[in-house]
Every structure is written in structure tokens, then in C-alpha cells.
Design an enzyme around this catalytic site. Structure first.
Site, mmCIF file in Angstrom:
data_model
loop_
_atom_site.group_PDB
_atom_site.id
_atom_site.type_symbol
_atom_site.label_atom_id
_atom_site.label_comp_id
_atom_site.label_asym_id
_atom_site.label_seq_id
_atom_site.Cartn_x
_atom_site.Cartn_y
_atom_site.Cartn_z
ATOM 1 N N TYR A 150 1.322 -1.543 0.417
ATOM 2 C CA TYR A 150 -0.336 0.067 -0.170
ATOM 3 C C TYR A 150 1.031 1.295 0.376
ATOM 4 C CZ TYR A 150 -4.076 3.102 0.630
ATOM 5 O OH TYR A 150 -4.768 3.796 1.210
ATOM 6 N N LYS A 154 0.795 3.989 -3.215
ATOM 7 C CA LYS A 154 0.813 5.127 -2.822
ATOM 8 C C LYS A 154 1.447 6.213 -3.265
ATOM 9 C CE LYS A 154 -3.973 4.504 -1.890
ATOM 10 N NZ LYS A 154 -4.845 4.532 -2.984
HETATM 11 N N1 NAD Z 1 -10.588 5.552 3.944
HETATM 12 C C1 NAD Z 1 -9.618 5.442 3.669
HETATM 13 O O1 NAD Z 1 -9.042 5.610 4.592
HETATM 14 C C2 NAD Z 1 -8.494 5.637 2.595
HETATM 15 C C3 NAD Z 1 -7.510 6.602 3.435
HETATM 16 C C4 NAD Z 1 -6.835 7.390 2.886
HETATM 17 C C5 NAD Z 1 -6.567 6.100 1.336
HETATM 18 N N2 NAD Z 1 -7.694 5.714 0.711
HETATM 19 C C6 NAD Z 1 -7.422 5.525 -0.626
HETATM 20 O O2 NAD Z 1 -9.421 6.144 -0.942
HETATM 21 C C7 NAD Z 1 -9.793 5.113 -1.659
HETATM 22 C C8 NAD Z 1 -11.121 4.971 -1.853
HETATM 23 O O3 NAD Z 1 -11.148 4.228 -0.425
HETATM 24 P P1 NAD Z 1 -12.217 3.628 0.449
HETATM 25 O O4 NAD Z 1 -12.254 3.946 1.211
HETATM 26 O O5 NAD Z 1 -13.299 4.382 -0.343
HETATM 27 O O6 NAD Z 1 -12.361 2.204 -0.152
HETATM 28 P P2 NAD Z 1 -13.417 1.759 -0.212
HETATM 29 O O7 NAD Z 1 -13.632 0.232 -0.322
HETATM 30 O O8 NAD Z 1 -15.204 1.834 0.144
HETATM 31 O O9 NAD Z 1 -14.805 1.671 -1.735
HETATM 32 C C9 NAD Z 1 -13.466 1.514 -2.988
HETATM 33 C C10 NAD Z 1 -14.175 1.223 -4.401
HETATM 34 O O10 NAD Z 1 -13.396 0.765 -5.325
HETATM 35 C C11 NAD Z 1 -14.010 0.236 -6.100
HETATM 36 N N3 NAD Z 1 -12.763 -0.917 -6.592
HETATM 37 C C12 NAD Z 1 -12.291 -1.579 -5.606
HETATM 38 N N4 NAD Z 1 -11.607 -2.401 -6.656
HETATM 39 C C13 NAD Z 1 -11.908 -1.783 -8.016
HETATM 40 C C14 NAD Z 1 -11.094 -1.502 -9.362
HETATM 41 N N5 NAD Z 1 -10.088 -3.224 -9.363
HETATM 42 N N6 NAD Z 1 -11.307 -1.471 -10.202
HETATM 43 C C15 NAD Z 1 -12.188 -0.842 -9.885
HETATM 44 N N7 NAD Z 1 -12.857 -0.363 -8.885
HETATM 45 C C16 NAD Z 1 -12.857 -0.827 -7.674
HETATM 46 C C17 NAD Z 1 -14.373 -0.712 -4.747
HETATM 47 O O11 NAD Z 1 -15.673 -1.845 -5.726
HETATM 48 C C18 NAD Z 1 -15.971 0.375 -3.814
HETATM 49 O O12 NAD Z 1 -16.576 0.151 -4.396
HETATM 50 C C19 NAD Z 1 -8.721 4.391 -2.203
HETATM 51 O O13 NAD Z 1 -7.814 4.249 -3.066
HETATM 52 C C20 NAD Z 1 -7.664 4.199 -0.960
HETATM 53 O O14 NAD Z 1 -6.659 4.281 -1.231
HETATM 54 C C21 NAD Z 1 -8.678 5.253 1.738
#
Ligand code: NAD
Length: 249
Positions: A150, A154
Site C-alpha cells: 500500500y 500510494k
Molecule cells: N478509507 C481510508 O482511510 C483511505 C485513506 C487514504 C486513502 N484511501 C484511498 O481512497 C480510495 C477509496 O477508498 P475507500 O476508503 O473509499 O474504499 P472503499 O473500499 O470504501 O471503496 C472502494 C471502491 O473502489 C472499488 N474498487 C476496488 N477495486 C477496484 C477495481 N479494481 N476497479 C474498479 N473499482 C474498484 C470498490 O468496488 C469500491 O466501490 C482508495 O484508493 C484508498 O486507498 C482511503
């Protein structure tokens, strides 16, 4: 001169991973401001409002990404904002991280961001305008145990934003990355449920003593898509309740 802090009505937005979490909050925020929304997600979009384009597929597959942009070309003649947001996290000790899981993380988090940006860039460079956003993470700038894949992906996404901002700025295309802290989404609640994260400890670690809400990440994306942000490119912007600012235990 007062520049508008919201996206122009009719803005054509593509957001990957928009079925839930941060991506869905972004789609909802832009739609509330009159944007036209296209989602690319491997899952169906629950209760998608009428008029949204919902494409099923993986960001790791070039054909799926291209199909979503082609659907926007057909419906709306192009794209104004492309948000490469889809991603996932897997907290495992690195000595137990399989090559398959490493590659899957790179495929989705990094290659998926690249494919989305390249398909967007083909259209935006041609049109001489556009905005590409990435969801990086606090782990783009700091490390963390059991998060090797990860953290690596990132950090790469953040520097991908800088590279593309450098390359396409002269062609009228801005590129930025958002760096959220721990945000209340399924990604986090699944890791909490699996015993791999402690929600209370995460909140306590941030100076604001809480997690981030997906709507707070969406608000930054919306601002970046507005005329008020027209000079912001190549930036990696934290929305993390102060997490990365705080080096103290
Ligand atoms: N939640 C956190 O704490 C956090 C913090 C920093 C960064 N992020 C980043 O934010 C982004 C969104 O995360 P989130 O927390 O909303 O996650 P989440 O799991 O709630 O939602 C992710 C979405 O992406 C979709 N997805 C996953 N793999 C996919 C693929 N190969 N093709 C198409 N769609 C796909 C899933 O179906 C889901 O709808 C990610 O890149 C994550 O790394 C999240």
C-alpha cells in the site's frame, strides 16, 4: 476578481471506485453542484441517480477503463475531471505478503491510476483543458508496518501526479493528488472488523482526534475542480485531520 470555489455546472466527471466510500461521496458532491457523473467500479452502484453513467469493470484492465471514457465521449463528448480513486488496502506482515497480493495491489492502486490518467490525458491534451485527480493517502509520505504494498503504491501515485502535472501543464491539464488520512469507509471498517485496525487508536493518533469523513475528501476534490483552484497543479494535498503533521507519539 472573485473566483468561484465550486465546479462549473455541467462538469463531466469520471470517478473510479465510485460505488461507495470516498468515490461515492465525490460523485454525490459533484452531482449536487450540477455535474454529470460517470462511475467505473467493479461493483454495481447502489441507488444511482437517473442520468449517471455506471460502468462495471476493473481499473486494472485497460479495456474497461477505455470503455468508461468512451461511454462519456458518446454521451457528453468528453471529460472535464477524471478522478482515479479506486484502490484497496491489505494489512499483512510483509514476510507473509504473497507475490500475487503484491501484484494485485500494484495492478489496482498504481496501474489502475495510470490507465485512468492516460485515457483521460488522451482526451484532455487533445482538448487543451482538464483536471486529473488521484486518491493517494497519508501513506504516500510516511510509512507504516504491514503496509508495504500500500505504501509503495500510494507514494508512486503521488509522484505520478507530479510527473503528469509537469508533462501536461503546458497543454492546459492540471493534475493533483489528494492524501486522505483514515477515512470512515468500508475499506477501514472491514480492516477493523478483521482485527487489523483499532478504530479508537486511529482517531486518537490524529490531532483532531477523529477520522476523516468521505464528504470532507469530496469537498477538497470539488474545490480543486473549481476556477478558484486554477493555479493548483502538481500538488499532493493532505486531508487527514492532521495525521502527517504530527510526529509525536
Ligand atoms: N478509507 C481510508 O482511510 C483511505 C485513506 C487514504 C486513502 N484511501 C484511498 O481512497 C480510495 C477509496 O477508498 P475507500 O476508503 O473509499 O474504499 P472503499 O473500499 O470504501 O471503496 C472502494 C471502491 O473502489 C472499488 N474498487 C476496488 N477495486 C477496484 C477495481 N479494481 N476497479 C474498479 N473499482 C474498484 C470498490 O468496488 C469500491 O466501490 C482508495 O484508493 C484508498 O486507498 C482511503
Amino acid at each position: 476578481m472573485m473566483l468561484s470555489p465550486v465546479p462549473a455546472p455541467g462538469t463531466r466527471l469520471l470517478v473510479t471506485g465510485g460505488a461507495r466510500g470516498i468515490g461515492r461521496a465525490v460523485a454525490d458532491a459533484f452531482a449536487a453542484q450540477g455535474a454529470r457523473v460517470c462511475i467505473l467500479d467493479r461493483d454495481a452502484v447502489p441507488e444511482a441517480p437517473a442520468g449517471w453513467l455506471c460502468c462495471r469493470g476493473s481499473v486494472a484492465e485497460a479495456a474497461d477503463v477505455e470503455a468508461a471514457f468512451a461511454a462519456m465521449d458518446d454521451a457528453w463528448g468528453g471529460v472535464d475531471v477524471a478522478f482515479a480513486n479506486a484502490g484497496f488496502a491489505m494489512n499483512v506482515p510483509t514476510l507473509e505478503l504473497s507475490l500475487t497480493d503484491w501484484r494485485r495491489t500494484v495492478d489496482v492502486n498504481l496501474t489502475g491510476a495510470f490507465l485512468t490518467a492516460q485515457a483521460a490525458g488522451r482526451r484532455m491534451v487533445r482538448d487543451g483543458a482538464g483536471l486529473i485527480l488521484f486518491t493517494a493517502s497519508l501513506y504516500a509520505s510516511v510509512g507504516g508496518a504491514e503496509r508495504a504494498a500500500y505504501c509503495a503504491t500510494k507514494a508512486a501515485v503521488a509522484n505520478l501526479a507530479r510527473a503528469l502535472a509537469s508533462e501536461w501543464g503546458p497543454r492546459g491539464v492540471r493534475v493533483n493528488a489528494l492524501a486522505p488520512g483514515y477515512t470512515e469507509t468500508t475499506l477501514v471498517s472491514d480492516l477493523v472488523a478483521a482485527g487489523r485496525l483499532d478504530a479508537a487508536a486511529l482517531a486518537a493518533r490524529a490531532p483532531l482526534r477523529r477520522m476523516v469523513q468521505p464528504q470532507e475528501v469530496a469537498a477538497l476534490a470539488s474545490f480543486l475542480a473549481s476556477p478558484a483552484a486554477s493555479a493548483i497543479t502538481g500538488a499532493v494535498l493532505a486531508v487527514d485531520a492532521g495525521w502527517t503533521a504530527n510526529g509525536a507519539p
